[in-house]
Design a protein around this motif. Structure first.
Motif, PDB file in Angstrom:
ATOM      1  N   UNK A 153      32.968 -26.486 -16.667  1.00 42.32           N
ATOM      2  CA  UNK A 153      33.225 -25.228 -17.622  1.00 42.32           C
ATOM      3  C   UNK A 153      31.689 -24.666 -18.072  1.00 42.32           C
ATOM      4  N   UNK A 154      31.911 -23.434 -19.129  1.00 40.09           N
ATOM      5  CA  UNK A 154      30.753 -22.579 -19.576  1.00 40.09           C
ATOM      6  C   UNK A 154      31.776 -22.204 -20.602  1.00 40.09           C
ATOM      7  N   UNK A 155      31.537 -22.737 -22.004  1.00 45.75           N
ATOM      8  CA  UNK A 155      32.198 -21.696 -22.942  1.00 45.75           C
ATOM      9  C   UNK A 155      31.345 -20.557 -23.625  1.00 45.75           C
ATOM     10  N   UNK A 156      32.484 -19.687 -23.786  1.00 46.66           N
ATOM     11  CA  UNK A 156      31.408 -18.290 -24.262  1.00 46.66           C
ATOM     12  C   UNK A 156      32.198 -17.958 -25.386  1.00 46.66           C
ATOM     13  N   UNK A 157      31.975 -17.492 -26.316  1.00 47.99           N
ATOM     14  CA  UNK A 157      32.045 -17.220 -27.888  1.00 47.99           C
ATOM     15  C   UNK A 157      31.675 -15.923 -27.639  1.00 47.99           C
ATOM     16  N   UNK A 158      32.080 -14.433 -27.492  1.00 49.30           N
ATOM     17  CA  UNK A 158      31.114 -13.340 -27.761  1.00 49.30           C
ATOM     18  C   UNK A 158      32.269 -12.235 -28.763  1.00 49.30           C
ATOM     19  N   UNK A 159      31.430 -11.712 -28.460  1.00 45.44           N
ATOM     20  CA  UNK A 159      32.388 -10.085 -29.394  1.00 45.44           C
ATOM     21  C   UNK A 159      33.497  -9.506 -28.752  1.00 45.44           C
ATOM     22  N   UNK A 160      34.055  -9.660 -29.620  1.00 44.22           N
ATOM     23  CA  UNK A 160      35.555  -9.075 -28.475  1.00 44.22           C
ATOM     24  C   UNK A 160      34.771  -7.474 -27.419  1.00 44.22           C
ATOM     25  N   UNK A 161      34.266  -6.546 -28.659  1.00 43.73           N
ATOM     26  CA  UNK A 161      34.103  -5.485 -28.052  1.00 43.73           C
ATOM     27  C   UNK A 161      33.736  -5.529 -27.053  1.00 43.73           C
ATOM     28  N   UNK A 162      32.199  -6.772 -26.850  1.00 44.09           N
ATOM     29  CA  UNK A 162      31.147  -6.575 -25.505  1.00 44.09           C
ATOM     30  C   UNK A 162      32.792  -7.187 -24.865  1.00 44.09           C
ATOM     31  N   UNK A 163      33.106  -8.300 -24.807  1.00 44.35           N
ATOM     32  CA  UNK A 163      34.508  -8.554 -23.647  1.00 44.35           C
ATOM     33  C   UNK A 163      35.053  -7.676 -22.967  1.00 44.35           C
ATOM     34  N   UNK A 164      35.496  -6.317 -24.167  1.00 46.93           N
ATOM     35  CA  UNK A 164      36.222  -4.841 -23.435  1.00 46.93           C
ATOM     36  C   UNK A 164      35.350  -4.462 -22.654  1.00 46.93           C
TER      37      UNK A 164
END
Ligand SMILES: Nc1nc2c(ncn2[C@@H]2O[C@H](COP(=O)(O)OP(=O)(O)O[C@H]3O[C@H](CO)[C@@H](O)[C@H](O)[C@@H]3O)[C@@H](O)[C@H]2O)c(=O)[nH]1
Ligand SMILES: [Mg+2]
Length: 191
Positions: A153-164
């Motif tokens: 499993x890769x872990x992704x920490x991304x900006x909420x705006x990018x996720x949306x």
């Protein structure tokens, strides 16, 4: 309006890993004549999912892994971005959510908030998924995540705006994940 059910037959078609049953039942509505139904029901147990978010950094922690069921159904490389999740096995839902967060993302989460418990595919799958949100901080990272055994499993920490934006453009297309991201949006906690 209520239904009365009488089970006629309950056959196990497969119990290899999870359980697939074929249930024949008569259903009568408000005392009317009964109608016979035959339905396949897939029992994979129940699950828990948890979305880690940081109000301070305006980020969320997601996972990416190969999901063969999606590959079978049109997902060319089989990779899916999801909130961290797992099957309950013998654990209570909150215990499972915390355990999966640690195993899959490496974060030891503190306080968690239960959002709701939902049937995710009621036409044929028994599963209830328990939904949680939890704030995280960098200090809570205690491992690399990645999952256990053959999970990769890769872990992704991304900006909420990018996720949306990824929900809108179809890069994120997992139901539980969209539901949890939208919960954060509804609460206006990431503004
Ligand atoms: N041998 C074998 N292993 C399996 C099989 N199906 C699943 N597994 C293994 O069982 C483990 C399940 O991992 P979890 O992290 O506990 O569950 P999950 O697959 O992430 O499921 C979560 O997400 C699903 C999809 O949204 C949810 O349906 C589920 O409730 C849960 O929340 C993995 O190691 C996987 O390889 C199978 O048919 N055979
Ligand atoms: Mg999992």
């Amino acid at each position: 309006m209520s239904f009365r059910i009488e089970v006629i037959k309950d056959n196990v078609l497969s119990d290899n890993y999870f359980i697939l049953r074929n249930i024949t039942y008569d259903l009568s509505r408000d005392g009317a004549e009964s109608v016979r139904h035959k339905r396949e029901v897939y029992d994979r147990g129940n699950g828990a999912t948890i979305l880690l978010y940081s109000r301070e950094k305006k980020t969320v922690v997601l996972t990416r892994q190969f999901r063969v069921a999606t590959w079978v159904n049109g997902n060319a490389d089989g990779m899916l971005i999801e909130a961290c999740a797992g099957l309950l096995d013998a654990d209570e839902p909150e215990v499972c959510a915390r355990k999966e967060a640690m195993e899959e993302t490496g974060f030891q989460v503190g306080e968690v908030e239960k959002v709701f418990e939902l049937y995710m595919s009621p036409g044929g799958v028994t599963e209830i998924v328990y939904f949680y949100l939890a704030e995280y901080s960098d200090a809570q990272r205690e491992g690399a995540g990645g999952g256990v055994e053959d999970e990769d499993i890769d872990v992704l920490e991304i900006p909420f705006s990018q996720a949306m934006a990824m929900v809108r453009n179809g890069e994120i297309r997992d139901g539980k994940t969209v539901i949890l991201l939208q919960q954060l949006q509804l609460r206006n906690v990431m503004e």
